[in-house]
Design a protein around this motif. Structure first.
Motif, PDB file in Angstrom:
ATOM      1  N   PRO A  55      42.505  33.928  50.046  1.00 52.98           N
ATOM      2  CA  PRO A  55      41.861  35.103  49.481  1.00 52.98           C
ATOM      3  C   PRO A  55      42.806  36.288  49.342  1.00 52.98           C
ATOM      4  CG  PRO A  55      41.386  34.967  51.813  1.00 52.98           C
ATOM      5  CD  PRO A  55      42.163  33.727  51.474  1.00 52.98           C
ATOM      6  N   VAL A  56      42.305  37.352  48.696  1.00 48.68           N
ATOM      7  CA  VAL A  56      43.038  38.601  48.520  1.00 48.68           C
ATOM      8  C   VAL A  56      42.215  39.731  49.124  1.00 48.68           C
ATOM      9  CG1 VAL A  56      43.847  40.285  46.828  1.00 48.68           C
ATOM     10  CG2 VAL A  56      44.247  37.845  46.448  1.00 48.68           C
ATOM     11  N   ILE A  57      42.882  40.654  49.828  1.00 52.95           N
ATOM     12  CA  ILE A  57      42.225  41.844  50.354  1.00 52.95           C
ATOM     13  C   ILE A  57      43.000  43.074  49.900  1.00 52.95           C
ATOM     14  CG2 ILE A  57      41.398  40.566  52.376  1.00 52.95           C
ATOM     15  CD1 ILE A  57      43.470  42.169  54.051  1.00 52.95           C
ATOM     16  N   LEU A  58      42.390  44.239  50.098  1.00 51.05           N
ATOM     17  CA  LEU A  58      43.001  45.517  49.720  1.00 51.05           C
ATOM     18  C   LEU A  58      43.177  46.380  50.949  1.00 51.05           C
ATOM     19  CD1 LEU A  58      43.825  47.664  47.530  1.00 51.05           C
ATOM     20  CD2 LEU A  58      41.402  48.321  47.484  1.00 51.05           C
ATOM     21  N   ASN A  59      44.364  46.914  51.132  1.00 54.81           N
ATOM     22  CA  ASN A  59      44.599  47.923  52.172  1.00 54.81           C
ATOM     23  C   ASN A  59      44.544  49.298  51.513  1.00 54.81           C
ATOM     24  OD1 ASN A  59      47.485  49.516  53.224  1.00 54.81           O
ATOM     25  ND2 ASN A  59      45.714  49.408  54.565  1.00 54.81           N
ATOM     26  N   ALA A  60      43.538  50.083  51.881  1.00 60.58           N
ATOM     27  CA  ALA A  60      43.384  51.435  51.345  1.00 60.58           C
ATOM     28  C   ALA A  60      42.644  52.274  52.376  1.00 60.58           C
ATOM     29  CB  ALA A  60      42.621  51.417  50.027  1.00 60.58           C
ATOM     30  N   ASN A  61      42.953  53.557  52.406  1.00 58.92           N
ATOM     31  CA  ASN A  61      42.334  54.453  53.378  1.00 58.92           C
ATOM     32  C   ASN A  61      41.224  55.276  52.730  1.00 58.92           C
ATOM     33  OD1 ASN A  61      44.055  53.876  55.748  1.00 58.92           O
ATOM     34  ND2 ASN A  61      45.681  54.630  54.408  1.00 58.92           N
ATOM     35  N   GLY A  62      40.321  55.800  53.554  1.00 62.42           N
ATOM     36  CA  GLY A  62      39.206  56.576  53.037  1.00 62.42           C
ATOM     37  C   GLY A  62      37.986  55.709  52.806  1.00 62.42           C
ATOM     38  N   ASP A  63      37.067  56.225  51.995  1.00 58.28           N
ATOM     39  CA  ASP A  63      35.797  55.548  51.734  1.00 58.28           C
ATOM     40  C   ASP A  63      36.034  54.273  50.931  1.00 58.28           C
ATOM     41  OD1 ASP A  63      33.253  54.756  51.141  1.00 58.28           O
ATOM     42  OD2 ASP A  63      32.682  56.596  50.085  1.00 58.28           O
ATOM     43  N   PRO A  64      35.736  53.105  51.498  1.00 59.49           N
ATOM     44  CA  PRO A  64      36.000  51.855  50.781  1.00 59.49           C
ATOM     45  C   PRO A  64      35.061  51.609  49.599  1.00 59.49           C
ATOM     46  CG  PRO A  64      34.859  51.398  52.831  1.00 59.49           C
ATOM     47  CD  PRO A  64      35.178  52.864  52.845  1.00 59.49           C
ATOM     48  N   SER A  65      33.954  52.351  49.534  1.00 60.05           N
ATOM     49  CA  SER A  65      32.958  52.083  48.489  1.00 60.05           C
ATOM     50  C   SER A  65      33.510  52.348  47.090  1.00 60.05           C
ATOM     51  CB  SER A  65      31.704  52.930  48.719  1.00 60.05           C
ATOM     52  OG  SER A  65      31.985  54.310  48.557  1.00 60.05           O
ATOM     53  N   ARG A  66      34.542  53.175  46.987  1.00 63.89           N
ATOM     54  CA  ARG A  66      35.100  53.465  45.664  1.00 63.89           C
ATOM     55  C   ARG A  66      35.806  52.265  45.049  1.00 63.89           C
ATOM     56  NH1 ARG A  66      38.795  55.250  49.497  1.00 63.89           N
ATOM     57  NH2 ARG A  66      40.988  55.513  48.881  1.00 63.89           N
ATOM     58  N   PHE A  67      36.038  51.235  45.846  1.00 63.68           N
ATOM     59  CA  PHE A  67      36.690  50.025  45.351  1.00 63.68           C
ATOM     60  C   PHE A  67      35.721  48.850  45.220  1.00 63.68           C
ATOM     61  CE2 PHE A  67      40.054  52.305  47.785  1.00 63.68           C
ATOM     62  CZ  PHE A  67      40.878  52.631  46.709  1.00 63.68           C
ATOM     63  N   GLU A  68      34.416  49.136  45.261  1.00 57.62           N
ATOM     64  CA  GLU A  68      33.427  48.056  45.219  1.00 57.62           C
ATOM     65  C   GLU A  68      33.588  47.170  43.990  1.00 57.62           C
ATOM     66  OE1 GLU A  68      29.588  49.779  45.543  1.00 57.62           O
ATOM     67  OE2 GLU A  68      29.660  49.961  47.739  1.00 57.62           O
ATOM     68  N   GLY A  69      33.962  47.775  42.871  1.00 58.27           N
ATOM     69  CA  GLY A  69      34.096  47.012  41.638  1.00 58.27           C
ATOM     70  C   GLY A  69      35.202  45.981  41.672  1.00 58.27           C
ATOM     71  N   LEU A  70      36.104  46.101  42.640  1.00 57.63           N
ATOM     72  CA  LEU A  70      37.224  45.169  42.729  1.00 57.63           C
ATOM     73  C   LEU A  70      36.798  43.827  43.325  1.00 57.63           C
ATOM     74  CD1 LEU A  70      40.217  45.511  41.913  1.00 57.63           C
ATOM     75  CD2 LEU A  70      40.737  45.911  44.333  1.00 57.63           C
ATOM     76  N   GLY A  71      35.758  43.859  44.151  1.00 55.45           N
ATOM     77  CA  GLY A  71      35.226  42.622  44.694  1.00 55.45           C
ATOM     78  C   GLY A  71      36.072  41.961  45.758  1.00 55.45           C
ATOM     79  N   VAL A  72      36.812  42.763  46.540  1.00 52.21           N
ATOM     80  CA  VAL A  72      37.619  42.214  47.634  1.00 52.21           C
ATOM     81  C   VAL A  72      37.374  43.043  48.896  1.00 52.21           C
ATOM     82  CG1 VAL A  72      39.427  41.347  46.086  1.00 52.21           C
ATOM     83  CG2 VAL A  72      39.643  43.633  47.078  1.00 52.21           C
ATOM     84  N   PRO A  73      37.573  42.460  50.092  1.00 48.53           N
ATOM     85  CA  PRO A  73      37.463  43.244  51.321  1.00 48.53           C
ATOM     86  C   PRO A  73      38.500  44.368  51.341  1.00 48.53           C
ATOM     87  CG  PRO A  73      37.478  40.891  51.804  1.00 48.53           C
ATOM     88  CD  PRO A  73      37.853  41.033  50.358  1.00 48.53           C
TER      89      PRO A  73
ATOM     90  N   ALA B 288      47.636  49.736  49.054  1.00 51.01           N
ATOM     91  CA  ALA B 288      47.266  50.924  48.273  1.00 51.01           C
ATOM     92  C   ALA B 288      46.956  52.091  49.206  1.00 51.01           C
ATOM     93  CB  ALA B 288      46.056  50.619  47.395  1.00 51.01           C
ATOM     94  N   GLY B 289      47.683  52.163  50.310  1.00 47.46           N
ATOM     95  CA  GLY B 289      47.385  53.181  51.314  1.00 47.46           C
ATOM     96  C   GLY B 289      48.110  54.495  51.128  1.00 47.46           C
ATOM     97  N   GLY B 290      48.886  54.636  50.031  1.00 49.44           N
ATOM     98  CA  GLY B 290      49.661  55.858  49.826  1.00 49.44           C
ATOM     99  C   GLY B 290      48.821  57.012  49.305  1.00 49.44           C
ATOM    100  N   LEU B 291      49.482  58.153  49.138  1.00 50.78           N
ATOM    101  CA  LEU B 291      48.790  59.378  48.735  1.00 50.78           C
ATOM    102  C   LEU B 291      48.840  59.639  47.230  1.00 50.78           C
ATOM    103  CD1 LEU B 291      50.075  61.713  51.600  1.00 50.78           C
ATOM    104  CD2 LEU B 291      47.815  60.694  51.402  1.00 50.78           C
ATOM    105  N   SER B 292      49.651  58.863  46.478  1.00 55.59           N
ATOM    106  CA  SER B 292      49.771  59.020  45.021  1.00 55.59           C
ATOM    107  C   SER B 292      50.136  60.451  44.633  1.00 55.59           C
ATOM    108  CB  SER B 292      48.467  58.606  44.324  1.00 55.59           C
ATOM    109  OG  SER B 292      48.114  57.285  44.641  1.00 55.59           O
TER     110      SER B 292
END
Length: 203
Positions: A46-64, A10-14
């Motif tokens: 396990p499953v992890i997420l690749n994303a850039n920027g502040d990771p706290s916005r994905f806290e609800g997902l429950g993955v690193p 999920a590292g793209g700019l959308s």
């Protein structure tokens, strides 16, 4: 120790969705990322997420959450490398990647890639014009190639196939009927179509 780790890219700019976190948009009452996480989590752990920027916005997902280690939004290969680096730290030998904006990918995706016995494999679907359509963000990748990939990215390589082809990547063909399982949500119109697909195919 685990053999393989699932990585949501999920590292793209959308940009075609107007920017922001496309994966947090709601589809059928669940975020795009939530749908992808559940679908992938049933196939690999396990499953992890690749994303850039502040990771706290994905806290609800429950993955690193892991950021790209190559600067400048270098594309999906940078996300693959970030996943490989994390997997190496966990003692895993492979990662399996899926795109954050593709909520209906096959439920046997991981099993089909594993069944090839290949270290490096990519999903394809039939295409009437090209024979096969590649889905380069959907693949199995050996962690042993992470330094090779890092070098390629530092040399300016950005196209997935440009890097995978010399390494003998195996294509794994998935059926595209009754719908394309790799349909991805890039625009508001795509989101509307995805809502229709949920109702039409009971997804």
């Amino acid at each position: 120790m685990v053999d393989a780790i699932g990585v949501i890219l999920a590292g793209g700019l959308s940009s075609r969705m107007g920017g922001g976190d496309k994966g947090l948009l709601t589809l059928g009452g669940v975020s795009l990322l939530g749908r992808v996480k559940v679908r992938l989590g049933k196939q690999i752990s396990p499953v992890i997420l690749n994303a850039n920027g502040d990771p706290s916005r994905f806290e609800g997902l429950g993955v690193p959450v892991v950021n790209d280690t190559i600067a400048g939004f270098a594309g999906p290969l940078a996300g693959v490398l970030a996943g490989m680096d994390y997997a190496a730290s966990q003692g895993a030998t492979h990662i399996v990647t899926v795109a954050a904006d593709t909520p209906f990918f096959p439920v046997d995706f991981v099993a089909r890639l594993d069944a090839t016995g290949a270290d490096l494999a990519m999903a394809v679907t039939p295409d009437p014009e090209r024979g096969q359509a590649r889905h380069p963000t959907f693949g199995k990748w050996p962690v042993a190639l992470r330094d090779d990939l890092r070098g390629a990215l530092n040399d300016g390589v950005r196209k997935v196939v440009q890097w995978t082809k010399p390494h003998g990547c195996v294509n794994v063909e998935f059926d595209a009927e009754p719908f394309d399982p790799f349909f991805n949500v890039n625009t508001p119109d795509d989101m509307a179509r995805a809502e229709q697909m949920i109702a039409e195919f009971e997804l």
